[in-house]
Design an enzyme around this catalytic site. Structure first.
Site, PDB file in Angstrom:
ATOM      1  N   GLY A   1      -7.810  -9.351  -0.171  1.00  0.00           N
ATOM      2  CA  GLY A   1      -7.008 -10.406  -0.316  1.00  0.00           C
ATOM      3  C   GLY A   1      -6.367  -9.514   0.776  1.00  0.00           C
ATOM      4  O   GLY A   1      -7.357 -10.803   2.162  1.00  0.00           O
TER       5      GLY A   1
ATOM      6  N   CYS B   1       0.778  -1.043  -0.190  1.00  0.00           N
ATOM      7  CA  CYS B   1      -0.306  -0.640   0.072  1.00  0.00           C
ATOM      8  C   CYS B   1       0.735   1.333   0.048  1.00  0.00           C
ATOM      9  O   CYS B   1       0.742   2.822  -0.243  1.00  0.00           O
ATOM     10  CB  CYS B   1      -0.916  -0.155   1.260  1.00  0.00           C
ATOM     11  SG  CYS B   1      -0.368  -0.291   2.406  1.00  0.00           S
TER      12      CYS B   1
END
Length: 452
Positions: A194, A48
């Site tokens: 996920g 991220c």
């Protein structure tokens, strides 16, 4: 063979650029290996807040070509020009590669220091590369050592005991912003199936939130909730779930994001406030949703700013573990780098021995006396090669393997192959370069195995 890495993280560039760079990350390693001989191996770590490529090149002079090939691939996949992509990445070589990856895997380079998801992402990056056939042996050892270091940091420091994660900090922020901090009374919608979605489901459950719905544009929601609980959503049921939600959490990073206009229309008749938590690198929610009445948007940047500062003692201890592990890894790698030199010296010496034994057999035949001479010579060769082998390891551990290689060439005229991996010699053979021969006078007795 030399290791290198290209690193683009939240510490150096904005998350939007990181997200753009990582477009097409899944096929980067395969295409890079196919497109350039300078790239001998590649593992991609995309999370991220970071996009990093770890590579192995045949020799130091090939790093520039390997970097250029990767920049071209990333530029083509992301649509960003080469110059911008090149500026976004810092390049690490040598000991800097292991030092950085070990720190990353241990959570020391995260927005939330000590966060636990990153170690799993490092492991999965290696697994993916191995599955795709892009992980060279050097990269496998590097990533395995990084995972071990992360475990040591987690077990030996307070960073591991706190169990912080990006998701947990985000949920803490949501709690602070809520009129009612009781998660058991909240309805949550999770986007994605996920790793982050799995961590989110676990933490929501820990906080007492039982009304959780899951949506995935890929259609994986039913299988996801079958093992984790919750209600699977589809295109038809998503709008109603969002309209009734207290919290929605984006963890997918898919191409179909929630637009502000659509959310405003869906929530037009909702009286309760909505907290939108966007943990996806490429944004599951339009940034403009934060401008809607009754909607509070939390992003990765919000999490970074809210992350607690770690105690100096714990951080220093973790950093010491990482530095020690990186140093040990580099020493082992340097020691491996002289394997081909040791094999070359052994080959040279055994060829001389075999040539002399042929002369003995030609004069005396394959007699008991000839066997005794061979046995004595092999024992002598073993003793003679012991000190050079030990010195090779010592010099390599100090980064002076080139001195050893130069010495072999100056004294014996031995040319050492540049790639130690090509020799394929086992560690046990290198440590004991000449085997005891009990009368085995066949030519194979002194052969060097050079299979991979």
């Amino acid at each position: 063979m030399v290791l290198f890495s290209l690193v683009a993280t939240h510490a150096d560039i904005d998350l939007e650029t990181v997200a753009q760079l990582s477009t097409g990350a899944s096929g980067l390693a395969t295409s890079a290996l196919a497109g350039s001989p300078a790239v001998a191996g590649a593992v991609v770590l995309a999370t991220c807040n970071r996009f990093e490529i770890y590579g192995e090149a045949p020799h130091p002079d090939a790093i520039g070509a390997a970097r250029a090939a990767l920049i071209t691939q990333i530029s083509g996949a992301s649509g960003l020009n080469d110059q911008l992509v090149s500026r976004a990445f810092s390049t690490r070589t040598g000991a800097e590669v292991s030092q950085h990856l070990f720190a990353v895997s241990s959570g020391l380079d995260s927005a939330v220091v000590g966060e636990r998801e990153i170690a799993g992402q490092v492991r999965r990056a290696l697994i993916t590369a191995q599955h795709e056939g892009t992980a060279s042996s050097g990269l496998v050892r590097l990533f395995q050592a990084a995972s071990k270091t992360a475990k040591d940091v987690g077990a030996q420091t307070a960073l591991g005991s706190r169990g912080l994660s990006i998701v947990s900090v985000a949920l803490d922020l949501a709690t602070d912003l809520s009129e009612n901090p009781d998660w058991s009374a909240k309805k949550a919608v999770v986007f994605g199936t996920g790793a982050y979605a799995g961590a989110t489901m676990s933490l929501l459950r820990e906080r007492g939130c039982t009304d959780v719905s899951v949506y995935s544009s890929s259609g994986r929601a039913p299988g996801f909730v079958a093992t984790r609980g919750g209600t699977a959503l589809d295109e038809g049921s998503l709008a109603d779930a969002v309209a009734a939600a207290d919290v929605m959490i984006g963890c997918s990073g898919s191409d179909s994001r929630v637009e502000a206009d659509d959310l405003g229309r869906i929530r037009a008749n909702s009286s309760q406030p909505l907290i939108a938590i966007d943990l996806a690198l490429t944004h599951d929610f339009d940034p403009a949703v934060g401008d809607l009445d009754g909607v509070e948007l939390l992003t990765l940047e919000s999490v970074r700013l809210a992350a607690p500062q770690e105690q100096a003692e714990s951080l220093a201890q973790a950093s010491s573990i990482v530095s020690g592990a990186a140093s040990a890894f580099e020493q082992e790698r340097e020691a491996r780098s002289v394997d081909s030199a040791i094999v070359a010296l052994r080959r040279h010496t055994m060829n001389v021995l075999d040539a002399e034994m042929e002369k003995v057999r030609a004069r005396h035949g394959c007699t008991a006396a000839a066997e005794e001479v061979e046995f004595a010579l092999r024992r002598m060769v073993k003793q003679l090669l012991h000190v050079p082998t030990v010195r090779a390891r010592e010099l390599a551990a100090n980064g002076q393997q080139d001195v050893y290689v130069a010495g072999l060439e100056a004294l014996y005229g031995i040319t050492v192959e540049p790639s130690p991996a090509a020799a394929g010699v086992r560690a046990s053979e290198a440590e004991c370069p000449v085997e005891h021969a009990g009368g085995d006078s066949s030519p194979a007795a002194g052969d060097i195995r050079e299979t991979a």
